[in-house]
Design a protein around this motif. Structure first.
Motif, PDB file in Angstrom:
ATOM      1  N   VAL A  83       0.853  -1.184   0.000  1.00  0.00           N
ATOM      2  CA  VAL A  83       0.000   0.000   0.000  1.00  0.00           C
ATOM      3  C   VAL A  83       0.893   1.239   0.000  1.00  0.00           C
ATOM      4  O   VAL A  83       1.804   1.355   0.829  1.00  0.00           O
ATOM      5  N   ARG A  84       0.606   2.163  -0.904  1.00  0.00           N
ATOM      6  CA  ARG A  84       1.383   3.404  -0.932  1.00  0.00           C
ATOM      7  C   ARG A  84       0.963   4.294   0.224  1.00  0.00           C
ATOM      8  O   ARG A  84      -0.223   4.589   0.392  1.00  0.00           O
ATOM      9  N   VAL A  85       1.937   4.736   1.030  1.00  0.00           N
ATOM     10  CA  VAL A  85       1.620   5.520   2.215  1.00  0.00           C
ATOM     11  C   VAL A  85       2.104   6.964   2.128  1.00  0.00           C
ATOM     12  O   VAL A  85       1.648   7.819   2.886  1.00  0.00           O
ATOM     13  N   ARG A  86       3.034   7.253   1.213  1.00  0.00           N
ATOM     14  CA  ARG A  86       3.527   8.623   1.100  1.00  0.00           C
ATOM     15  C   ARG A  86       4.174   8.831  -0.257  1.00  0.00           C
ATOM     16  O   ARG A  86       4.710   7.889  -0.840  1.00  0.00           O
ATOM     17  N   MET A 129      16.434  12.162  -2.705  1.00  0.00           N
ATOM     18  CA  MET A 129      15.487  12.396  -1.619  1.00  0.00           C
ATOM     19  C   MET A 129      16.116  11.917  -0.324  1.00  0.00           C
ATOM     20  O   MET A 129      16.501  10.742  -0.192  1.00  0.00           O
ATOM     21  N   CYS A 130      16.242  12.833   0.629  1.00  0.00           N
ATOM     22  CA  CYS A 130      16.821  12.513   1.927  1.00  0.00           C
ATOM     23  C   CYS A 130      15.795  11.776   2.797  1.00  0.00           C
ATOM     24  O   CYS A 130      14.596  11.797   2.509  1.00  0.00           O
ATOM     25  N   PRO A 131      16.244  11.125   3.865  1.00  0.00           N
ATOM     26  CA  PRO A 131      15.297  10.395   4.719  1.00  0.00           C
ATOM     27  C   PRO A 131      14.174  11.254   5.283  1.00  0.00           C
ATOM     28  O   PRO A 131      13.088  10.736   5.576  1.00  0.00           O
ATOM     29  N   ASP A 132      14.403  12.569   5.420  1.00  0.00           N
ATOM     30  CA  ASP A 132      13.330  13.429   5.941  1.00  0.00           C
ATOM     31  C   ASP A 132      12.342  13.874   4.868  1.00  0.00           C
ATOM     32  O   ASP A 132      11.408  14.629   5.145  1.00  0.00           O
ATOM     33  N   GLY A 133      12.545  13.402   3.630  1.00  0.00           N
ATOM     34  CA  GLY A 133      11.617  13.689   2.552  1.00  0.00           C
ATOM     35  C   GLY A 133      11.985  14.882   1.689  1.00  0.00           C
ATOM     36  O   GLY A 133      11.320  15.123   0.673  1.00  0.00           O
ATOM     37  N   THR A 134      13.013  15.626   2.054  1.00  0.00           N
ATOM     38  CA  THR A 134      13.428  16.745   1.217  1.00  0.00           C
ATOM     39  C   THR A 134      14.115  16.227  -0.044  1.00  0.00           C
ATOM     40  O   THR A 134      14.827  15.227  -0.022  1.00  0.00           O
ATOM     41  N   VAL A 135      13.875  16.911  -1.161  1.00  0.00           N
ATOM     42  CA  VAL A 135      14.416  16.513  -2.458  1.00  0.00           C
ATOM     43  C   VAL A 135      15.365  17.599  -2.955  1.00  0.00           C
ATOM     44  O   VAL A 135      15.021  18.785  -2.896  1.00  0.00           O
ATOM     45  N   GLU A 136      16.522  17.190  -3.429  1.00  0.00           N
ATOM     46  CA  GLU A 136      17.480  18.147  -3.976  1.00  0.00           C
ATOM     47  C   GLU A 136      18.045  17.637  -5.299  1.00  0.00           C
ATOM     48  O   GLU A 136      18.062  16.432  -5.559  1.00  0.00           O
TER      49      GLU A 136
END
Length: 284
Positions: A83-86, A129-136
């Motif tokens: 199941v996709r959660v995020r 994508m870092c573990p905290d969800g930020t994308v660079e």
């Protein structure tokens, strides 16, 4: 020279992204253009499919807390129990490009490169994508961003932009790739470099699309082994199995006429006597 043997039926149209994780029970890969994650039951040989709801599924990796991360056409998505959660949401606004291939880094971030559907030169980028969800954004100006992997100490990153016909190597400084330089060039007529995997000696195993083979280069860039595959379009490889010394290889039947190369789209395997590095998981 080793000949790979077929281990699945031709279950995919464009198979990619082979990866082995004991934590999820063995081998997974993607049927990229169909948008599905495939799993092999090593005991029975059965293959199961998970539809990820996107026309393109680029890659899959385990998560440290359980579940998987899947990179779809333009998004990083997190899954638990199928199941996709995020999701990160689209990383860029237009639909002219798609994610293609990548891997996780030693910090637990996930890295994936992109390419334009038209294969426009220099239109691709590489994102993390870092573990905290930020994308660079890590890199730009690439054409067909492909295989990516790290040395055992995490100090170097191998990388393929298929259009260059090279495997390049970067130093890794503070988690960022720097000092890009050629590692090996693939000879004309041998196919285009595609996915790759790194072994415990920092050697690189490179799938050759159109070349019907996987090449093994040692840490100095010298060709050591050739694993032959009985279909031309070889897309990715990973070292797995109980001892991490079985090379699993995905293949594609993209653009092949009906009836040509009937085994294209199957997974192949060969015992190679070299242990691979375990897959790096996503820490988010």
């Amino acid at each position: 020279m080793v000949l790979a043997e077929q281990v699945t039926a031709p279950v995919a149209y464009h198979a990619e992204g082979a990866v082995w994780s004991a934590g999820w029970g063995g081998l997974k890969w993607v049927d990229m253009l169909a948008g599905a994650v495939l799993s092999l039951d090593a005991a029975t040989g059965a293959v199961s499919r998970l539809d990820v709801g996107s026309p393109v599924a680029a890659m899959v990796r385990p998560r440290t807390g359980g579940g998987i991360v899947v990179v779809t056409e333009r998004e990083f998505t997190l899954w638990e129990h199928d199941v996709r959660v995020r999701t990160s949401g689209p990383v860029w606004p237009d639909t002219l490009r798609r994610f293609n291939e990548g891997g996780c880094d030693p910090t637990g971030a996930i890295i994936c490169g992109s390419m334009s559907y038209a294969r426009e030169s220099g239109a691709g980028e590489v994102f993390r994508m870092c573990p905290d969800g930020t994308v660079e954004r890590l890199l730009g100006g690439v054409t067909i961003s492909n295989g990516l992997g790290f040395t055992a100490d995490g100090g170097r990153m191998y990388y393929v932009d298929s259009r260059t016909r090279r495997v390049d190597v970067f130093d890794v400084d503070g988690g960022r790739p720097t000092a890009r330089r050629p590692f090996v060039s693939v000879p004309d007529g041998a196919g285009n470099p595609d996915g790759l995997w790194v072994d415990e000696h920092d050697g690189v195993w490179v799938a050759l699309y159109g070349g019907a083979a996987v090449h093994h280069y040692d840490a100095g860039g010298t060709l050591q082994d050739v694993v032959e595959v009985p279909v031309r379009q070889v897309t990715s490889c990973t070292l797995g199995g109980d001892d991490l010394d079985t090379l699993f290889i995905t293949t594609s039947r993209e653009n092949l006429p009906p009836g040509e190369q009937p085994r294209a789209g199957a997974v192949f395997a060969a015992r190679v006597g070299v242990r691979g590095l375990p897959v790096l998981p996503f820490a988010g």
